[in-house]
Motif scaffolding. Structure first.
Motif, PDB file in Angstrom:
ATOM      1  N   GLU A 342      43.059  48.960  56.582  1.00 15.35           N
ATOM      2  CA  GLU A 342      42.584  50.350  56.614  1.00 15.35           C
ATOM      3  C   GLU A 342      42.737  51.005  55.250  1.00 15.35           C
ATOM      4  O   GLU A 342      41.820  51.692  54.763  1.00 15.35           O
ATOM      5  N   LEU A 343      43.880  50.832  54.635  1.00 16.85           N
ATOM      6  CA  LEU A 343      44.119  51.422  53.325  1.00 16.85           C
ATOM      7  C   LEU A 343      43.208  50.784  52.278  1.00 16.85           C
ATOM      8  O   LEU A 343      42.597  51.484  51.452  1.00 16.85           O
ATOM      9  N   ARG A 344      43.111  49.473  52.318  1.00 16.56           N
ATOM     10  CA  ARG A 344      42.300  48.739  51.338  1.00 16.56           C
ATOM     11  C   ARG A 344      40.830  49.133  51.431  1.00 16.56           C
ATOM     12  O   ARG A 344      40.155  49.367  50.416  1.00 16.56           O
ATOM     13  N   GLU A 345      40.306  49.226  52.656  1.00 14.78           N
ATOM     14  CA  GLU A 345      38.901  49.548  52.859  1.00 14.78           C
ATOM     15  C   GLU A 345      38.567  50.977  52.422  1.00 14.78           C
ATOM     16  O   GLU A 345      37.448  51.261  51.990  1.00 14.78           O
ATOM     17  N   SER A 346      39.523  51.888  52.522  1.00 15.57           N
ATOM     18  CA  SER A 346      39.265  53.293  52.181  1.00 15.57           C
ATOM     19  C   SER A 346      39.024  53.508  50.700  1.00 15.57           C
ATOM     20  O   SER A 346      38.479  54.541  50.305  1.00 15.57           O
ATOM     21  N   LEU A 347      39.412  52.542  49.889  1.00 17.45           N
ATOM     22  CA  LEU A 347      39.146  52.652  48.450  1.00 17.45           C
ATOM     23  C   LEU A 347      37.660  52.822  48.165  1.00 17.45           C
ATOM     24  O   LEU A 347      37.265  53.443  47.174  1.00 17.45           O
ATOM     25  N   LYS A 348      36.798  52.301  49.038  1.00 19.37           N
ATOM     26  CA  LYS A 348      35.354  52.307  48.785  1.00 19.37           C
ATOM     27  C   LYS A 348      34.770  53.700  48.643  1.00 19.37           C
ATOM     28  O   LYS A 348      33.692  53.875  48.061  1.00 19.37           O
ATOM     29  N   TYR A 349      35.473  54.717  49.132  1.00 22.38           N
ATOM     30  CA  TYR A 349      34.934  56.073  49.053  1.00 22.38           C
ATOM     31  C   TYR A 349      34.936  56.631  47.634  1.00 22.38           C
ATOM     32  O   TYR A 349      34.294  57.647  47.369  1.00 22.38           O
ATOM     33  N   VAL A 350      35.656  55.970  46.722  1.00 21.89           N
ATOM     34  CA  VAL A 350      35.642  56.423  45.321  1.00 21.89           C
ATOM     35  C   VAL A 350      35.215  55.311  44.367  1.00 21.89           C
ATOM     36  O   VAL A 350      35.391  55.413  43.159  1.00 21.89           O
ATOM     37  N   THR A 351      34.632  54.228  44.901  1.00 19.15           N
ATOM     38  CA  THR A 351      34.173  53.119  44.057  1.00 19.15           C
ATOM     39  C   THR A 351      32.710  52.782  44.326  1.00 19.15           C
ATOM     40  O   THR A 351      32.276  51.652  44.080  1.00 19.15           O
ATOM     41  N   LYS A 352      31.956  53.728  44.852  1.00 21.77           N
ATOM     42  CA  LYS A 352      30.553  53.510  45.209  1.00 21.77           C
ATOM     43  C   LYS A 352      30.390  52.355  46.189  1.00 21.77           C
ATOM     44  O   LYS A 352      29.419  51.598  46.142  1.00 21.77           O
ATOM     45  N   GLY A 353      31.374  52.222  47.067  1.00 21.40           N
ATOM     46  CA  GLY A 353      31.286  51.238  48.133  1.00 21.40           C
ATOM     47  C   GLY A 353      31.847  49.870  47.803  1.00 21.40           C
ATOM     48  O   GLY A 353      31.874  48.988  48.666  1.00 21.40           O
ATOM     49  N   ILE A 354      32.318  49.665  46.570  1.00 24.39           N
ATOM     50  CA  ILE A 354      32.812  48.345  46.159  1.00 24.39           C
ATOM     51  C   ILE A 354      34.296  48.215  46.495  1.00 24.39           C
ATOM     52  O   ILE A 354      35.091  49.104  46.183  1.00 24.39           O
ATOM     53  N   THR A 355      34.670  47.099  47.103  1.00 27.84           N
ATOM     54  CA  THR A 355      36.084  46.759  47.299  1.00 27.84           C
ATOM     55  C   THR A 355      36.285  45.303  46.876  1.00 27.84           C
ATOM     56  O   THR A 355      35.367  44.491  47.007  1.00 27.84           O
ATOM     57  N   PRO A 356      37.467  44.956  46.363  1.00 32.95           N
ATOM     58  CA  PRO A 356      37.695  43.572  45.912  1.00 32.95           C
ATOM     59  C   PRO A 356      37.538  42.533  47.012  1.00 32.95           C
ATOM     60  O   PRO A 356      37.040  41.436  46.767  1.00 32.95           O
ATOM     61  N   LEU A 357      37.974  42.859  48.236  1.00 28.40           N
ATOM     62  CA  LEU A 357      37.852  41.946  49.373  1.00 28.40           C
ATOM     63  C   LEU A 357      36.937  42.552  50.429  1.00 28.40           C
ATOM     64  O   LEU A 357      36.812  43.778  50.525  1.00 28.40           O
ATOM     65  N   THR A 358      36.306  41.697  51.227  1.00 24.36           N
ATOM     66  CA  THR A 358      35.534  42.193  52.357  1.00 24.36           C
ATOM     67  C   THR A 358      36.484  42.723  53.428  1.00 24.36           C
ATOM     68  O   THR A 358      37.707  42.565  53.335  1.00 24.36           O
ATOM     69  N   SER A 359      35.937  43.308  54.462  1.00 23.99           N
ATOM     70  CA  SER A 359      36.780  43.829  55.544  1.00 23.99           C
ATOM     71  C   SER A 359      37.537  42.707  56.247  1.00 23.99           C
ATOM     72  O   SER A 359      38.562  42.956  56.896  1.00 23.99           O
ATOM     73  N   GLU A 360      37.074  41.463  56.097  1.00 21.43           N
ATOM     74  CA  GLU A 360      37.774  40.310  56.695  1.00 21.43           C
ATOM     75  C   GLU A 360      38.732  39.649  55.714  1.00 21.43           C
ATOM     76  O   GLU A 360      39.333  38.599  56.021  1.00 21.43           O
ATOM     77  N   GLY A 361      38.858  40.211  54.512  1.00 15.76           N
ATOM     78  CA  GLY A 361      39.803  39.661  53.549  1.00 15.76           C
ATOM     79  C   GLY A 361      39.251  38.559  52.679  1.00 15.76           C
ATOM     80  O   GLY A 361      40.011  37.783  52.092  1.00 15.76           O
ATOM     81  N   VAL A 362      37.926  38.469  52.538  1.00 13.63           N
ATOM     82  CA  VAL A 362      37.290  37.440  51.720  1.00 13.63           C
ATOM     83  C   VAL A 362      36.964  38.012  50.341  1.00 13.63           C
ATOM     84  O   VAL A 362      36.476  39.144  50.219  1.00 13.63           O
ATOM     85  N   TYR A 363      37.210  37.220  49.302  1.00 12.94           N
ATOM     86  CA  TYR A 363      36.978  37.657  47.916  1.00 12.94           C
ATOM     87  C   TYR A 363      35.504  38.017  47.699  1.00 12.94           C
ATOM     88  O   TYR A 363      34.605  37.264  48.079  1.00 12.94           O
ATOM     89  N   GLN A 364      35.259  39.175  47.052  1.00 12.68           N
ATOM     90  CA  GLN A 364      33.878  39.539  46.729  1.00 12.68           C
ATOM     91  C   GLN A 364      33.717  40.257  45.387  1.00 12.68           C
ATOM     92  O   GLN A 364      32.583  40.446  44.911  1.00 12.68           O
TER      93      GLN A 364
END
Length: 407
Positions: A342-364
């Motif tokens: 939950e915390l990790r995914e919320s980062l996307k609100y200030v990164t134009k939707g980009i997060t280091p891992l997918t919601s399942e924890g896969v590198y992206q």
């Protein structure tokens, strides 16, 4: 810089003996090409031969941040301390502001520059700023804001929204002032509460559409009106969007009308927003009397949601820190988010939707070919960065391979 060395990247996730998800990281070296993009990602043990490098010393890299709702022209930063004056309602606040911004005009570039530097130090490489265009200030703030932004062009990109803070219909000169702003450097058209301020939703929205199509620009509409008034305004705009073939060019800022309707209506309307490719850009309210709009519902429906600071330290509020990462933490706290994902995914609100891992924890992210834009900070993972954000936390912004070191 040809190499970013010893940078920590999130790689995967694991589950500990208590069933708790934990983010895994490793240290890498990244080669940056002359176009500011990632050319190679190699393990840190493989030392690059090129000596033109920057040592991240094991700091975590996150995608560079964006403030998607800001008012660079209104801040008091760089001036002497002063608290906000009380106002009975929005219209009284706007009247006070009209008087004050004229007095503040001579320091516009200085104040905006102070805010921009604060953002850069916090890891922001994109700012969407609304700039008042009105009969009181004319285009003076626009010119000052553009000068301040262009001084930092190596480190950030921007949108400038020509914002009719005092209404579109109340002053007959407003349409031509907005036309002039769009000719002189504004990149988007703003709008404000067609019901609460202009008192004529249909004509205000139609004039906004006419101006947007005249200059082929997108629209970012401030909507503070709550309940059915705000909800009706958004629905009517979508009707005009259909009629005028304007899909994919709208942002609703705040959209407080979404907070005053039933859960069922929220879910149905979120699907309509997605179908019209409408973005929702908002801030996180401080007052316990302010309802939070249904960000989770919007996200689940695929609507793009971005968070910004709005104004900070200005006539509206002395409190806001000006740190978008702190806004994400506040959002998580208000909505009860506590788990790693939950915390990790919320980062996307200030990164134009980009997060280091997918919601399942896969590198992206990041990958070879991506823009070399990062925030380097002291944290073990993005979840910790969100939950334990600190104003004293040292951060370094890298924008397309350019290192911002004025912090």
């Amino acid at each position: 810089m040809n190499w970013l060395k010893n940078v920590r990247l999130e790689t995967s996730e694991t589950i500990d003996k208590y069933g708790r998800i934990q983010t895994m990281t490793e240290i890498f070296n990244l080669e940056i090409d002359s176009n500011g993009r990632i050319a190679k990602i190699i393990p840190s043990r493989d030392s690059p031969s090129d000596q033109n490098s920057f040592d991240a010393k094991g700091k975590l890299a996150l995608p560079a941040f964006s403030d998607l709702h800001n008012h660079l022209d209104k801040t008091y930063l760089s001036l002497q301390w002063k608290a906000s004056r009380p106002a009975k309602n929005l219209e009284e606040r706007l009247a006070m502001e009209a008087e004050e911004l004229v007095a503040l005009a001579e320091t516009i570039e200085q104040r905006a520059d102070a805010m921009i530097q604060k953002h850069l130090s916090n890891g922001v490489n994109h700012i969407r700023t609304h700039v008042n265009i009105d009969p009181f200030i004319g285009l003076e703030n626009l010119y000052g804001i553009k000068r301040a932004l262009d001084k930092h062009q190596d480190y950030l990109s921007y949108d400038i929204v020509a914002f009719p803070q005092h209404g579109l219909l109340k002053h007959p000169e407003m349409p031509d002032l907005l036309r002039a702003a769009l000719q002189q450097g504004a990149t988007m058209l703003g709008a404000l509460d067609p019901g609460g301020i202009d008192k004529d939703i249909e004509n205000s929205l139609q004039m906004t559409m006419d101006l947007a199509k005249e200059f082929n620009v997108s629209v970012d509409m401030h909507l503070h009106d709550r309940g059915q008034l705000g909800y009706y305004t958004m629905r009517h705009w979508l009707k005009i969007v259909d009629e005028q073939d304007f899909k994919g060019k709208t942002s609703f800022s705040h959209a407080f009308g979404l907070a005053g309707i039933s859960t069922g209506k929220q879910q149905l309307f979120a699907k309509q927003l997605k179908a019209h490719d409408v973005s929702i850009l908002t801030t996180i309210p401080i007052s316990i009397n302010s309802q939070l709009i249904p960000i989770d519902c919007l996200t689940e429906s695929g609507v793009f949601v971005g968070i910004g600071c709005d104004g900070f330290y200005d006539s509206w509020s002395p409190y806001v820190s000006g740190d978008v990462l702190e806004k994400v933490r506040e959002f998580c706290e208000y909505t009860g988010k506590k788990t790693e994902r939950e915390l990790r995914e919320s980062l996307k609100y200030v990164t134009k939707g980009i997060t280091p891992l997918t919601s399942e924890g896969v590198y992206q992210w990041p990958k070879v070919g991506d823009e070399a834009s990062f925030v380097l900070l002291d944290a073990s993972c993005s979840a910790e960065a969100v939950a334990r954000v600190s104003q004293t936390q040292s951060r370094t912004l890298i924008n397309r391979g350019n290192i911002y070191l004025n912090n």
